[in-house]
Design a protein around this motif. Structure first.
Motif, mmCIF file in Angstrom:
data_model
loop_
_atom_site.group_PDB
_atom_site.id
_atom_site.type_symbol
_atom_site.label_atom_id
_atom_site.label_comp_id
_atom_site.label_asym_id
_atom_site.label_seq_id
_atom_site.Cartn_x
_atom_site.Cartn_y
_atom_site.Cartn_z
ATOM 1 N N THR A 97 -1.307 7.156 17.007
ATOM 2 C CA THR A 97 -1.920 8.162 16.368
ATOM 3 C C THR A 97 -1.597 8.363 14.953
ATOM 4 O O THR A 97 -2.479 8.431 13.903
ATOM 5 N N PHE A 98 -0.293 8.073 14.824
ATOM 6 C CA PHE A 98 0.364 7.922 13.610
ATOM 7 C C PHE A 98 -0.545 6.997 12.403
ATOM 8 O O PHE A 98 -0.790 7.221 11.482
ATOM 9 N N LYS A 99 -0.516 5.547 13.020
ATOM 10 C CA LYS A 99 -1.419 4.785 12.235
ATOM 11 C C LYS A 99 -2.820 5.003 11.878
ATOM 12 O O LYS A 99 -3.445 4.728 10.862
ATOM 13 N N ALA A 100 -3.694 5.518 13.071
ATOM 14 C CA ALA A 100 -4.868 6.053 12.894
ATOM 15 C C ALA A 100 -5.100 6.966 11.949
ATOM 16 O O ALA A 100 -6.037 7.215 11.134
ATOM 17 N N LEU A 101 -4.082 8.271 11.901
ATOM 18 C CA LEU A 101 -4.225 9.040 10.697
ATOM 19 C C LEU A 101 -3.955 8.547 9.601
ATOM 20 O O LEU A 101 -4.373 9.078 8.442
ATOM 21 N N VAL A 102 -3.371 7.782 9.207
ATOM 22 C CA VAL A 102 -3.092 7.107 8.136
ATOM 23 C C VAL A 102 -4.015 6.361 7.571
ATOM 24 O O VAL A 102 -4.710 6.599 6.463
ATOM 25 N N ILE A 103 -4.803 5.529 8.577
ATOM 26 C CA ILE A 103 -5.994 4.792 8.148
ATOM 27 C C ILE A 103 -7.045 5.875 7.779
ATOM 28 O O ILE A 103 -7.965 5.836 6.622
ATOM 29 N N GLU A 118 2.811 9.886 -0.406
ATOM 30 C CA GLU A 118 2.679 11.427 -0.010
ATOM 31 C C GLU A 118 1.788 11.538 1.068
ATOM 32 O O GLU A 118 2.206 12.360 2.003
ATOM 33 N N THR A 119 0.703 10.920 1.300
ATOM 34 C CA THR A 119 -0.057 10.943 2.442
ATOM 35 C C THR A 119 0.907 10.362 3.772
ATOM 36 O O THR A 119 0.613 11.000 4.709
ATOM 37 N N ILE A 120 1.297 9.538 3.487
ATOM 38 C CA ILE A 120 1.950 8.838 4.671
ATOM 39 C C ILE A 120 3.284 9.695 5.169
ATOM 40 O O ILE A 120 3.511 9.972 6.327
ATOM 41 N N GLU A 121 3.950 10.307 4.287
ATOM 42 C CA GLU A 121 5.088 11.134 4.549
ATOM 43 C C GLU A 121 4.643 12.462 5.139
ATOM 44 O O GLU A 121 5.089 12.953 5.998
ATOM 45 N N LYS A 122 3.455 13.018 4.717
ATOM 46 C CA LYS A 122 2.775 14.238 5.158
ATOM 47 C C LYS A 122 2.591 13.984 6.966
ATOM 48 O O LYS A 122 2.788 14.727 7.572
ATOM 49 N N ILE A 123 1.965 12.761 6.939
ATOM 50 C CA ILE A 123 1.399 12.560 8.383
ATOM 51 C C ILE A 123 2.653 12.213 9.157
ATOM 52 O O ILE A 123 2.822 12.973 10.220
ATOM 53 N N LEU A 124 3.580 11.420 8.676
ATOM 54 C CA LEU A 124 4.827 11.237 9.646
ATOM 55 C C LEU A 124 5.549 12.389 9.878
ATOM 56 O O LEU A 124 5.846 12.667 11.073
ATOM 57 N N LEU A 125 5.567 13.367 8.817
ATOM 58 C CA LEU A 125 6.528 14.639 9.301
ATOM 59 C C LEU A 125 5.659 15.538 9.927
ATOM 60 O O LEU A 125 6.323 16.719 10.569
ATOM 61 N N TYR A 130 0.751 -1.262 0.121
ATOM 62 C CA TYR A 130 -0.090 0.029 0.039
ATOM 63 C C TYR A 130 0.750 1.384 0.160
ATOM 64 O O TYR A 130 0.435 2.385 -0.297
ATOM 65 N N ILE A 131 2.183 1.163 0.577
ATOM 66 C CA ILE A 131 2.802 2.456 0.830
ATOM 67 C C ILE A 131 3.028 3.089 -0.431
ATOM 68 O O ILE A 131 3.047 4.326 -0.470
ATOM 69 N N ARG A 132 3.295 2.481 -1.533
ATOM 70 C CA ARG A 132 3.782 3.242 -2.690
ATOM 71 C C ARG A 132 2.668 4.145 -3.217
ATOM 72 O O ARG A 132 2.953 5.199 -3.792
ATOM 73 N N LYS A 133 1.413 3.703 -3.198
ATOM 74 C CA LYS A 133 0.285 4.139 -3.683
ATOM 75 C C LYS A 133 0.049 5.408 -2.897
ATOM 76 O O LYS A 133 -0.576 6.400 -3.313
ATOM 77 N N HIS A 134 0.334 5.270 -1.554
ATOM 78 C CA HIS A 134 0.000 6.299 -0.451
ATOM 79 C C HIS A 134 0.928 7.183 -0.001
ATOM 80 O O HIS A 134 0.981 7.749 0.992
#
Length: 163
Positions: free
Chosen positions: A102-108, A55-62, A49-53
């Motif tokens: 929190t990170f996982k929940a925001l990504v979901i 930008e979203t994951i990086e934005k949330i992580l950062l 999933y990570i490849r497709k998402h």
């Protein structure tokens, strides 16, 4: 009227006992303690999933350091099926598990899919040599399957070294 005394619900023992989940966190360790933490979070069922998402994951992580006082991100890499990150805690107000939750929940919430496996891997980095080697691992060898943490501490630079 039925005089059957066996009416109602009853508990049936399973034929095989299910294994208990392993406790993988350090006992009696304060996961708000200042220091460096190496984290690996895997995608649900190894899906890429990570490849497709990305930008979203990086934005949330950062954005996590803005959400959590005392948190910095030292290093990270997004792989197709997992994330490696080194967090730095300096007088953090929340513990590691709350930040990961929190990170996982925001990504979901933002991807609308079951994204992450239930747990995560963490390693408390105990000295600078280990930190440098973990950074090198993240940067240069993200496909290696196993990290041999005992190799990071062979020089005896850490008295708490269990290896």
């Amino acid at each position: 009227m039925n005089d059957n005394k066996n009416v109602g619900a009853r508990f049936i023992e399973p034929a095989v006992r299910l294994p208990k989940r392993k406790h993988i966190r350090l006992k009696n360790y304060d996961y708000k303690s200042n220091g460096y933490y190496f984290i690996t979070i895997c995608a649900y069922k190894g899906k890429s999933y990570i490849r497709k998402h990305k930008e979203t994951i990086e934005k949330i992580l950062l954005s996590l350091p803005e959400r959590f006082s005392g948190l910095k991100i030292d290093w990270y890499i997004l792989m197709p099926t997992h994330l490696h990150v080194i967090f730095v805690f300096n007088e953090a107000k929340k513990d590691l598990s709350e930040i990961i939750r929190t990170f996982k929940a925001l990504v979901i919430r933002n991807t609308k899919i079951i994204f992450w496996q239930r747990n995560y891997y963490e390693h408390v980095i105990r000295n600078e040599n280990a930190l440098l080697k973990i950074r090198e691992y993240i940067q240069n060898n993200p496909l290696a399957e196993n990290i041999k943490f005992e190799e990071f501490y062979k020089d005896g630079s850490d008295e708490s070294d269990p290896y």
